[in-house]
Design a protein around this motif. Structure first.
Motif, PDB file in Angstrom:
ATOM      1  N   GLY A   1      19.510  -9.820  -1.818  1.00 58.05           N
ATOM      2  CA  GLY A   1      19.005 -11.177  -2.049  1.00 58.05           C
ATOM      3  C   GLY A   1      17.587 -11.378  -1.554  1.00 58.05           C
ATOM      4  N   LEU A   2      16.775 -10.342  -1.679  1.00 59.59           N
ATOM      5  CA  LEU A   2      15.401 -10.425  -1.183  1.00 59.59           C
ATOM      6  C   LEU A   2      14.609 -11.534  -1.882  1.00 59.59           C
ATOM      7  CD1 LEU A   2      14.438  -8.603   1.057  1.00 59.59           C
ATOM      8  CD2 LEU A   2      13.331  -7.150  -0.642  1.00 59.59           C
ATOM      9  N   LYS A   3      15.009 -11.845  -3.107  1.00 58.47           N
ATOM     10  CA  LYS A   3      14.265 -12.859  -3.865  1.00 58.47           C
ATOM     11  C   LYS A   3      14.397 -14.246  -3.229  1.00 58.47           C
ATOM     12  CE  LYS A   3      17.633 -14.022  -7.552  1.00 58.47           C
ATOM     13  NZ  LYS A   3      18.562 -14.556  -6.611  1.00 58.47           N
TER      14      LYS A   3
ATOM     15  N   GLY B   1      12.814  -7.473  -5.798  1.00 54.89           N
ATOM     16  CA  GLY B   1      13.034  -8.899  -6.030  1.00 54.89           C
ATOM     17  C   GLY B   1      12.204  -9.836  -5.165  1.00 54.89           C
ATOM     18  N   ALA B   2      11.525  -9.316  -4.157  1.00 57.67           N
ATOM     19  CA  ALA B   2      10.770 -10.200  -3.253  1.00 57.67           C
ATOM     20  C   ALA B   2       9.615 -10.871  -3.989  1.00 57.67           C
ATOM     21  CB  ALA B   2      10.244  -9.403  -2.063  1.00 57.67           C
ATOM     22  N   THR B   3       9.468 -12.169  -3.749  1.00 55.52           N
ATOM     23  CA  THR B   3       8.369 -12.905  -4.381  1.00 55.52           C
ATOM     24  C   THR B   3       7.477 -13.570  -3.340  1.00 55.52           C
ATOM     25  OG1 THR B   3       9.762 -14.853  -4.532  1.00 55.52           O
ATOM     26  CG2 THR B   3       9.664 -13.443  -6.480  1.00 55.52           C
ATOM     27  N   ASP B   4       7.973 -13.622  -2.111  1.00 53.33           N
ATOM     28  CA  ASP B   4       7.247 -14.322  -1.041  1.00 53.33           C
ATOM     29  C   ASP B   4       7.081 -13.346   0.109  1.00 53.33           C
ATOM     30  OD1 ASP B   4       6.477 -15.875   1.103  1.00 53.33           O
ATOM     31  OD2 ASP B   4       7.771 -17.548   0.587  1.00 53.33           O
ATOM     32  N   ILE B   5       5.939 -12.669   0.126  1.00 50.04           N
ATOM     33  CA  ILE B   5       5.733 -11.582   1.090  1.00 50.04           C
ATOM     34  C   ILE B   5       4.458 -11.840   1.882  1.00 50.04           C
ATOM     35  CG2 ILE B   5       5.527  -9.070   1.376  1.00 50.04           C
ATOM     36  CD1 ILE B   5       6.585  -8.751  -1.470  1.00 50.04           C
ATOM     37  N   ARG B   6       4.512 -11.565   3.160  1.00 48.42           N
ATOM     38  CA  ARG B   6       3.299 -11.552   3.973  1.00 48.42           C
ATOM     39  C   ARG B   6       3.267 -10.234   4.743  1.00 48.42           C
ATOM     40  NH1 ARG B   6       4.074 -17.199   6.578  1.00 48.42           N
ATOM     41  NH2 ARG B   6       4.834 -17.610   4.492  1.00 48.42           N
ATOM     42  N   PHE B   7       2.066  -9.827   5.133  1.00 43.99           N
ATOM     43  CA  PHE B   7       1.888  -8.498   5.724  1.00 43.99           C
ATOM     44  C   PHE B   7       1.232  -8.650   7.087  1.00 43.99           C
ATOM     45  CE2 PHE B   7      -0.524  -4.567   6.344  1.00 43.99           C
ATOM     46  CZ  PHE B   7       0.443  -3.606   6.062  1.00 43.99           C
ATOM     47  N   MET B   8       1.860  -8.053   8.087  1.00 43.21           N
ATOM     48  CA  MET B   8       1.326  -8.155   9.461  1.00 43.21           C
ATOM     49  C   MET B   8       0.952  -6.763   9.959  1.00 43.21           C
ATOM     50  SD  MET B   8       3.383  -9.719  12.705  1.00 43.21           S
ATOM     51  CE  MET B   8       3.599  -8.434  13.903  1.00 43.21           C
ATOM     52  N   CYS B   9      -0.287  -6.628  10.429  1.00 41.51           N
ATOM     53  CA  CYS B   9      -0.703  -5.329  10.966  1.00 41.51           C
ATOM     54  C   CYS B   9      -1.533  -5.544  12.229  1.00 41.51           C
ATOM     55  CB  CYS B   9      -1.496  -4.543   9.929  1.00 41.51           C
ATOM     56  SG  CYS B   9      -3.001  -5.328   9.343  1.00 41.51           S
ATOM     57  N   LEU B  10      -1.812  -4.432  12.895  1.00 38.18           N
ATOM     58  CA  LEU B  10      -2.601  -4.504  14.123  1.00 38.18           C
ATOM     59  C   LEU B  10      -4.082  -4.334  13.802  1.00 38.18           C
ATOM     60  CD1 LEU B  10      -2.581  -4.441  17.294  1.00 38.18           C
ATOM     61  CD2 LEU B  10      -2.493  -1.955  17.079  1.00 38.18           C
ATOM     62  N   LEU B  11      -4.400  -3.293  13.051  1.00 38.51           N
ATOM     63  CA  LEU B  11      -5.787  -2.997  12.682  1.00 38.51           C
ATOM     64  C   LEU B  11      -5.907  -2.857  11.177  1.00 38.51           C
ATOM     65  CD1 LEU B  11      -7.174  -0.171  14.987  1.00 38.51           C
ATOM     66  CD2 LEU B  11      -7.575  -2.627  15.085  1.00 38.51           C
ATOM     67  N   ALA B  12      -7.001  -3.372  10.636  1.00 42.35           N
ATOM     68  CA  ALA B  12      -7.240  -3.226   9.200  1.00 42.35           C
ATOM     69  C   ALA B  12      -8.635  -2.644   8.982  1.00 42.35           C
ATOM     70  CB  ALA B  12      -7.132  -4.583   8.507  1.00 42.35           C
ATOM     71  N   ALA B  13      -8.755  -1.813   7.953  1.00 41.85           N
ATOM     72  CA  ALA B  13     -10.071  -1.328   7.511  1.00 41.85           C
ATOM     73  C   ALA B  13     -10.467  -2.150   6.285  1.00 41.85           C
ATOM     74  CB  ALA B  13      -9.984   0.152   7.141  1.00 41.85           C
TER      75      ALA B  13
END
Ligand code: URA
Length: 210
Positions: free
Chosen positions: A122-124, A152-164
């Motif tokens: 039920g990821l959606k 099925g995911a439609t609402d995603i956010r991404f969390m990281c420590l460091l980004a290039a």
């Protein structure tokens, strides 16, 4: 969450991140610092969660008190380094379901290779927070998000420590609908796809494998 990229420049996060970057920081301390930062980033990545009110009784009177509303959450750790961020967010949201995406990076092509995928049903109907400390080329992160969308995911956010910058650009191109929350945006990648100045290989430093 409106912005595509949020850099959380809280002094506590920045101080802890500096300690993590230092090459002499021991494995156990590195892991502990990542855990502490994950709590602070988790606070930021959930900042815009909608609330409603519930009628409750305090010992003194009734009130309409805020509670989270709407979709339930799913946390997805991108293995293996994602596990360093997972437990902190899970402490903040103990009822969240948890999934894992296993991707390793082919050191020659720098392309992601999938070896594991297990996510809640039920990821959606869930808000998904995907976690991985290092957004480097963005290839693995973009692939992981693609797999989550296929599930099925439609609402995603991404969390990281460091980004290039390269990783942020790749994610923006592949998944403009996925906001990124990070503790820092570093300068660039080296020829092996490592973030500079960075902190080295997050998985190795977290688990002492090198
Ligand atoms: N993965 C890491 O662990 N470190 C980097 O610098 C890039 C990718």
């Amino acid at each position: 969450m409106q912005q595509h990229l949020t850099i959380v420049d809280h002094p506590l996060i920045q101080h802890k991140l500096t300690l993590m970057r230092e090459k002499t920081t021991p494995t156990a301390v590195f892991r502990q610092l990542l855990h502490e930062i994950s709590l602070l980033l988790g606070y930021e990545v959930t900042r815009d969660l909608p609330t409603t009110t519930r009628r409750i009784e305090t010992p003194l009177m009734e009130m309409d008190a805020p509670v989270l509303k709407g979709k339930k959450l799913a946390l997805v750790s991108i293995l293996r380094a994602g596990n360093g961020l997972l437990n902190g967010v899970l402490e903040l949201i103990p009822s969240a379901r948890v999934g894992f995406v296993g991707l390793y990076r082919d050191e020659k092509t720098l392309e992601p290779v999938q070896y594991y995928f297990k996510v809640p049903e039920g990821l959606k109907d869930r808000r998904v927070i995907a976690v991985d400390p290092m957004l480097a080329t963005g290839n693995s992160s973009a692939k992981a998000i693609e797999l989550l969308k296929q599930a099925g995911a439609t609402d995603i956010r991404f969390m990281c420590l460091l980004a290039a910058p390269e990783g942020v650009a790749r994610m923006k191109e592949a998944h403009p609908d996925v906001p990124i929350v990070t503790a820092a945006l570093d300068e660039r990648l080296n020829e092996k796809g490592y973030i500079l100045p960075g902190l080295g290989d997050a998985g190795d430093r977290m688990f002492g494998t090198k």
